[in-house]
Design a protein around this motif. Structure first.
Motif, PDB file in Angstrom:
ATOM      1  N   ALA A 650      92.705  20.919  -6.354  1.00  0.00           N
ATOM      2  CA  ALA A 650      93.173  20.059  -7.444  1.00  0.00           C
ATOM      3  C   ALA A 650      92.536  18.677  -7.435  1.00  0.00           C
ATOM      4  N   GLY A 651      91.914  18.267  -6.307  1.00  0.00           N
ATOM      5  CA  GLY A 651      91.278  16.954  -6.262  1.00  0.00           C
ATOM      6  C   GLY A 651      90.859  16.588  -4.856  1.00  0.00           C
ATOM      7  N   PRO A 652      89.860  15.687  -4.703  1.00  0.00           N
ATOM      8  CA  PRO A 652      89.324  15.331  -3.380  1.00  0.00           C
ATOM      9  C   PRO A 652      90.139  14.239  -2.691  1.00  0.00           C
ATOM     10  N   SER A 653      91.428  14.478  -2.497  1.00  0.00           N
ATOM     11  CA  SER A 653      92.301  13.478  -1.893  1.00  0.00           C
ATOM     12  C   SER A 653      93.552  14.169  -1.372  1.00  0.00           C
ATOM     13  N   TYR A 654      94.302  13.456  -0.515  1.00  0.00           N
ATOM     14  CA  TYR A 654      95.578  13.996  -0.061  1.00  0.00           C
ATOM     15  C   TYR A 654      96.507  14.225  -1.253  1.00  0.00           C
ATOM     16  N   VAL A 655      97.180  15.362  -1.278  1.00  0.00           N
ATOM     17  CA  VAL A 655      98.283  15.548  -2.217  1.00  0.00           C
ATOM     18  C   VAL A 655      99.508  14.895  -1.585  1.00  0.00           C
ATOM     19  N   THR A 656     100.048  13.881  -2.245  1.00  0.00           N
ATOM     20  CA  THR A 656     101.192  13.158  -1.683  1.00  0.00           C
ATOM     21  C   THR A 656     102.525  13.729  -2.155  1.00  0.00           C
ATOM     22  N   HIS A 657     102.557  14.257  -3.389  1.00  0.00           N
ATOM     23  CA  HIS A 657     103.810  14.823  -3.910  1.00  0.00           C
ATOM     24  C   HIS A 657     103.521  15.956  -4.881  1.00  0.00           C
ATOM     25  N   VAL A 658     104.375  16.972  -4.867  1.00  0.00           N
ATOM     26  CA  VAL A 658     104.447  17.959  -5.947  1.00  0.00           C
ATOM     27  C   VAL A 658     105.889  17.933  -6.455  1.00  0.00           C
ATOM     28  N   VAL A 659     106.044  17.790  -7.769  1.00  0.00           N
ATOM     29  CA  VAL A 659     107.377  17.601  -8.354  1.00  0.00           C
ATOM     30  C   VAL A 659     107.561  18.574  -9.514  1.00  0.00           C
ATOM     31  N   PRO A 660     108.403  19.597  -9.366  1.00  0.00           N
ATOM     32  CA  PRO A 660     108.685  20.498 -10.492  1.00  0.00           C
ATOM     33  C   PRO A 660     109.334  19.739 -11.649  1.00  0.00           C
ATOM     34  N   THR A 661     109.054  20.163 -12.872  1.00  0.00           N
ATOM     35  CA  THR A 661     109.647  19.535 -14.052  1.00  0.00           C
ATOM     36  C   THR A 661     110.633  20.501 -14.704  1.00  0.00           C
ATOM     37  N   SER A 662     111.269  20.034 -15.777  1.00  0.00           N
ATOM     38  CA  SER A 662     112.245  20.868 -16.490  1.00  0.00           C
ATOM     39  C   SER A 662     111.574  21.963 -17.303  1.00  0.00           C
ATOM     40  N   ASN A 663     110.278  21.820 -17.550  1.00  0.00           N
ATOM     41  CA  ASN A 663     109.522  22.835 -18.280  1.00  0.00           C
ATOM     42  C   ASN A 663     109.154  23.950 -17.305  1.00  0.00           C
ATOM     43  N   PRO A 664     109.627  25.177 -17.503  1.00  0.00           N
ATOM     44  CA  PRO A 664     109.416  26.253 -16.522  1.00  0.00           C
ATOM     45  C   PRO A 664     107.946  26.427 -16.134  1.00  0.00           C
ATOM     46  N   GLY A 665     107.705  26.501 -14.817  1.00  0.00           N
ATOM     47  CA  GLY A 665     106.360  26.732 -14.309  1.00  0.00           C
ATOM     48  C   GLY A 665     105.454  25.523 -14.351  1.00  0.00           C
ATOM     49  N   THR A 666     105.995  24.348 -14.693  1.00  0.00           N
ATOM     50  CA  THR A 666     105.187  23.138 -14.830  1.00  0.00           C
ATOM     51  C   THR A 666     105.577  22.133 -13.748  1.00  0.00           C
ATOM     52  N   PHE A 667     104.587  21.435 -13.187  1.00  0.00           N
ATOM     53  CA  PHE A 667     104.887  20.479 -12.122  1.00  0.00           C
ATOM     54  C   PHE A 667     103.892  19.325 -12.133  1.00  0.00           C
ATOM     55  N   ILE A 668     104.326  18.212 -11.531  1.00  0.00           N
ATOM     56  CA  ILE A 668     103.511  17.005 -11.394  1.00  0.00           C
ATOM     57  C   ILE A 668     102.883  17.016 -10.005  1.00  0.00           C
ATOM     58  N   VAL A 669     101.629  16.601  -9.928  1.00  0.00           N
ATOM     59  CA  VAL A 669     100.950  16.453  -8.638  1.00  0.00           C
ATOM     60  C   VAL A 669     100.439  15.020  -8.538  1.00  0.00           C
ATOM     61  N   ALA A 670     100.783  14.338  -7.439  1.00  0.00           N
ATOM     62  CA  ALA A 670     100.310  12.973  -7.195  1.00  0.00           C
ATOM     63  C   ALA A 670      99.376  12.973  -5.992  1.00  0.00           C
ATOM     64  N   PHE A 671      98.397  12.056  -6.012  1.00  0.00           N
ATOM     65  CA  PHE A 671      97.352  12.027  -4.989  1.00  0.00           C
ATOM     66  C   PHE A 671      97.199  10.622  -4.408  1.00  0.00           C
ATOM     67  N   ALA A 672      96.624  10.567  -3.211  1.00  0.00           N
ATOM     68  CA  ALA A 672      96.370   9.286  -2.552  1.00  0.00           C
ATOM     69  C   ALA A 672      95.220   8.517  -3.188  1.00  0.00           C
ATOM     70  N   ASP A 673      94.425   9.152  -4.041  1.00  0.00           N
ATOM     71  CA  ASP A 673      93.348   8.416  -4.716  1.00  0.00           C
ATOM     72  C   ASP A 673      93.821   7.778  -6.017  1.00  0.00           C
ATOM     73  N   GLY A 674      95.125   7.904  -6.331  1.00  0.00           N
ATOM     74  CA  GLY A 674      95.680   7.274  -7.519  1.00  0.00           C
ATOM     75  C   GLY A 674      95.752   8.167  -8.737  1.00  0.00           C
ATOM     76  N   SER A 675      95.349   9.417  -8.617  1.00  0.00           N
ATOM     77  CA  SER A 675      95.427  10.306  -9.777  1.00  0.00           C
ATOM     78  C   SER A 675      96.767  11.036  -9.793  1.00  0.00           C
ATOM     79  N   VAL A 676      97.236  11.314 -11.007  1.00  0.00           N
ATOM     80  CA  VAL A 676      98.449  12.103 -11.204  1.00  0.00           C
ATOM     81  C   VAL A 676      98.129  13.146 -12.265  1.00  0.00           C
ATOM     82  N   LYS A 677      98.597  14.375 -12.034  1.00  0.00           N
ATOM     83  CA  LYS A 677      98.225  15.479 -12.914  1.00  0.00           C
ATOM     84  C   LYS A 677      99.441  16.323 -13.249  1.00  0.00           C
ATOM     85  N   MET A 678      99.408  16.867 -14.452  1.00  0.00           N
ATOM     86  CA  MET A 678     100.412  17.844 -14.864  1.00  0.00           C
ATOM     87  C   MET A 678      99.744  19.211 -14.859  1.00  0.00           C
TER      88      MET A 678
END
Length: 684
Positions: A650-678
């Motif tokens: 998902a990216g060239p950095s540590y994954v710091t958090h994965v957070v499931p959302t209310s939308n089924p099968g969808t989640f947030i991913v945060a990284f140590a390089d400052g990127s956030v992805k859905m």
């Protein structure tokens, strides 16, 4: 009389010669133009008698400067730092100057925030110091609460600007830091950016510690890399210089002698840097060019997988094509090695690439923040609130910025005020606690605590705020402090909340049970020192409390009589929170294995992801899937029943958090390089 005088003069000169010869034999660099001393991994006051003896040796040597490259203390406590400053005061009294950076042992368990400097509001402990014609650049690679290293975007900018200035001023830069960031060893996620920088700027020498060894060394990207030994083991390193070279010396207290490890020429070496790819997005082809007269061998690694490894001595080819290179989420992190006689070139690229249409995970959107995201994002009121280490707070809707604001550096997780999500709570390391309106970013309320805010836990009518070593029970409606409890150590992790009760871990060796009305009702012992549940968010099933410890244990305790129901040992789960699902719990190890236990302690399955995990913990995405992020930038999608899994880069950095959302099968991913992805399972 004259003969007697001449005899005495000859004897005196002979004595001076013999004495000087002995001194220069013992201290062979005294004839050089100058020298400095570098000490790493003091771990004070552990084996303090050894470190104190090294300080006495420094008084004899009188170097121009002393540089300390992290792990100054054993556990980062105020008591340890006080003892260290007292011991090192002998240098102050003798007029010997020193500078320091921090290591993981200085920040991993400390309730005091140790970083005293800021770059664009981002905390670091860095330095630059000119000694003669040399510029010593001290980089802070420490990450609060973590063993691994990270440099950070703002510090990388500062390093590049410092290297540019050094070139203009004709100074010779030397980089010092705690964590190895590349070359023969790497304990960072973003050291590759600095490795690329070394190809643009002349840096003859890098010294780093952490490994307590001199075994790792070599010429990479035109720079000599040297890992150095630990002061607690009786080692220090001397860097001396003359007009032609830098000289690296190892001093051993055991043998009381200096050994020359390497002389590094100050005349720039002609090295071949032409090692570059081109990529065609249409059909996923990569072409790599390399000069066979300069390189013996090349290797290409994409997203952790070897694409190409070729010996060049028997070929006249200068370009090699790799076909059908597709990636799951459209990100190709390419690492290229060129091996030549006497040196290695290691260059990195982030490339857009053709997407694997069969991949199970799909990227919905991506957004780049200024700095590392250590704070857990939250889904609220139709969007995402995310904050980074620079104090930038954003409200994103469909990946687009709705508003942005700035507070102090943020480490604590973000908490919604209510189910409606019309406002949220956030705190910073300056001790400021805010209530902010979600739609507008307007500050509705604010209070100031005396300690840095590291975590916020959500109750019904209150919050439990972990600030330094204290747990504050704060009423949501007006931010009034109901109670403040000393939890005897760093409060790092979220509390588990259920039925009006918080279960809060700390590095003080206990889980504290605190009622919403502020009463501290009980404490469950979880160990001491390193080996506690301090990094864990626990979980409760029925009358049983489950937690992990850094003593490599998963523990189930009866809440009524505090007896252990079961304990699973010899699994390095200490930095994992506990995720519960029905009558099961999930935890992960630093080595990257995810475990599923039933509530009676029976191991149901274990899944080895093959990548280290220190920030993220398992999260239930659905009745069918579990997700977790790795330090290698991957998402592991795990079958919740069988433990079978697939990994997606998902990216060239540590994954710091994965957070499931209310939308089924969808989640947030945060990284140590400052990127956030859905990201979501299934088609886009």
């Amino acid at each position: 009389m004259r003969a007697k005088f001449l005899l005495l003069l000859i004897l005196f000169l002979t004595f001076i010669y013999l004495f000087s010869s002995t001194v220069f034999a013992q201290i062979p660099f005294l004839s050089h133009k100058g020298f400095v001393a570098v000490l790493s991994d003091l771990h004070y006051p552990y084996r303090s008698n050894i470190t104190d003896t090294l300080f006495k040796k420094l008084l004899e040597l009188k170097p121009s400067y002393v540089f300390l490259t992290g792990d100054l203390t054993e556990m980062g406590s105020d008591v340890e730092f006080s003892k260290l400053w007292k011991a090192i005061s002998v240098l102050d009294k003798s007029g010997i100057k020193y500078r320091y950076t921090l290591g993981n042992h200085d920040v991993r368990w400390s309730d005091i925030f140790r970083k005293s400097k800021r770059l664009s509001n981002v905390p670091y402990e860095f330095f630059q110091e000119t000694v003669d014609k040399l510029l010593f650049i001290g980089i802070d690679t420490s990450v609060p609460f973590q063993q691994v290293g990270h440099i950070g975007n703002e510090q990388l900018k500062w390093v590049e600007n410092t290297l540019k200035s050094a070139g203009v001023e004709k100074k010779i830069p030397i980089i010092l830091c705690h964590h190895p960031f590349g070359g023969p060893s790497n304990y960072t996620d973003d050291g590759w950016k600095l490795m690329n920088m070394l190809l643009e700027y002349r840096v003859p020498l890098v010294l780093y510690g952490h490994g307590h060894s001199y075994s790792y060394a070599g010429n990479y990207n035109g720079t000599w890399f040297q890992m150095i030994g630990a002061a607690k083991d009786g080692y220090m390193t001397i860097v001396s210089w003359d007009e032609a070279a830098l000289h690296i010396w190892r001093y051993s207290l055991e043998f009381d002698k200096f050994e020359l490890l390497k002389s590094v020429s100050l005349i720039p070496e002609a090295i071949e840097k032409n090692l570059s790819p081109s990529i065609e997005n249409k059909d996923g082809k990569i072409s790599i060019s390399a000069n066979p007269s300069k390189y013996n061998r090349i290797k290409a690694i994409s997203n952790g997988k070897i694409l190409l490894e070729r010996t060049l001595k028997d070929t006249s080819k200068t370009s090699f094509e790799i076909g059908n290179v597709t990636t799951d989420l459209g990100i190709n992190f390419l690492s290229l090695y060129g091996y030549s006689k006497g040196y290695t070139i290691h260059r990195f690229y982030t490339l857009k690439s053709a997407i694997n249409t069969d991949a199970k995970l799909k990227l919905i959107w991506s957004y780049e923040l200024q700095e590392a995201i250590y704070s857990k994002p939250i889904e609220v009121d139709g969007g995402i609130i995310v904050a980074d280490y620079s104090g930038t707070v954003l409200f994103l809707q469909d990946g687009k910025e709705t508003w942005k604001m700035k507070i102090g550096p943020v480490f604590a997780n973000i908490v919604s005020e209510s189910d409606s999500g019309t406002s949220f709570f956030i705190g910073d390391i300056d001790g400021n606690m805010y209530v902010i309106e979600t739609k507008t970013g307007k500050i509705l309320k604010k209070i100031k605590l005396n300690e840095p805010i590291y975590t916020i836990s959500n109750g019904k009518s209150t919050l439990l705020v972990g600030a330094g070593r204290f747990g504050y029970v704060i009423r949501k409606s007006d931010l009034q402090i109901i109670a403040k409890h000393d939890l005897k150590g760093l409060v790092q992790s979220e509390a588990y909340f259920e039925n009006g009760v918080y279960y809060q871990t700390s590095w003080g060796g206990g889980i504290y049970i605190i009622a919403e009305d502020g009463r501290l009702t009980d404490r469950i012992d979880t160990g001491s020192g390193y080996y506690t549940a301090g990094a864990c968010k626990p979980a409760v099933i029925d009358e049983w409390l489950f937690y992990t410890t850094t003593g490599s244990k998963v523990v189930g305790v009866n809440l009524k009589d505090k007896t252990k129901k079961w304990e699973a040992g010899n699994i390095t789960v200490g930095y994992s929170s506990v995720e519960k699902f029905k009558d099961f719990i999930f935890v992960s190890s630093l080595g990257g294995t995810v475990y599923k236990f039933d509530k009676n302690g029976k191991l149901v399955w274990k899944a080895n992801t093959g990548s280290p995990i220190s920030f993220s913990s398992p999260r239930v995405l659905s009745d069918n899937h579990l997700i977790i992020g790795t330090n290698s930038g991957e998402i592991a999608l795990i079958d919740i029943t069988t433990g079978s899994f697939s990994k997606y880069f998902a990216g060239p950095s540590y994954v710091t958090h994965v957070v499931p959302t209310s939308n089924p099968g969808t989640f947030i991913v945060a990284f140590a390089d400052g990127s956030v992805k859905m990201i979501r399972i299934g088609s886009t």
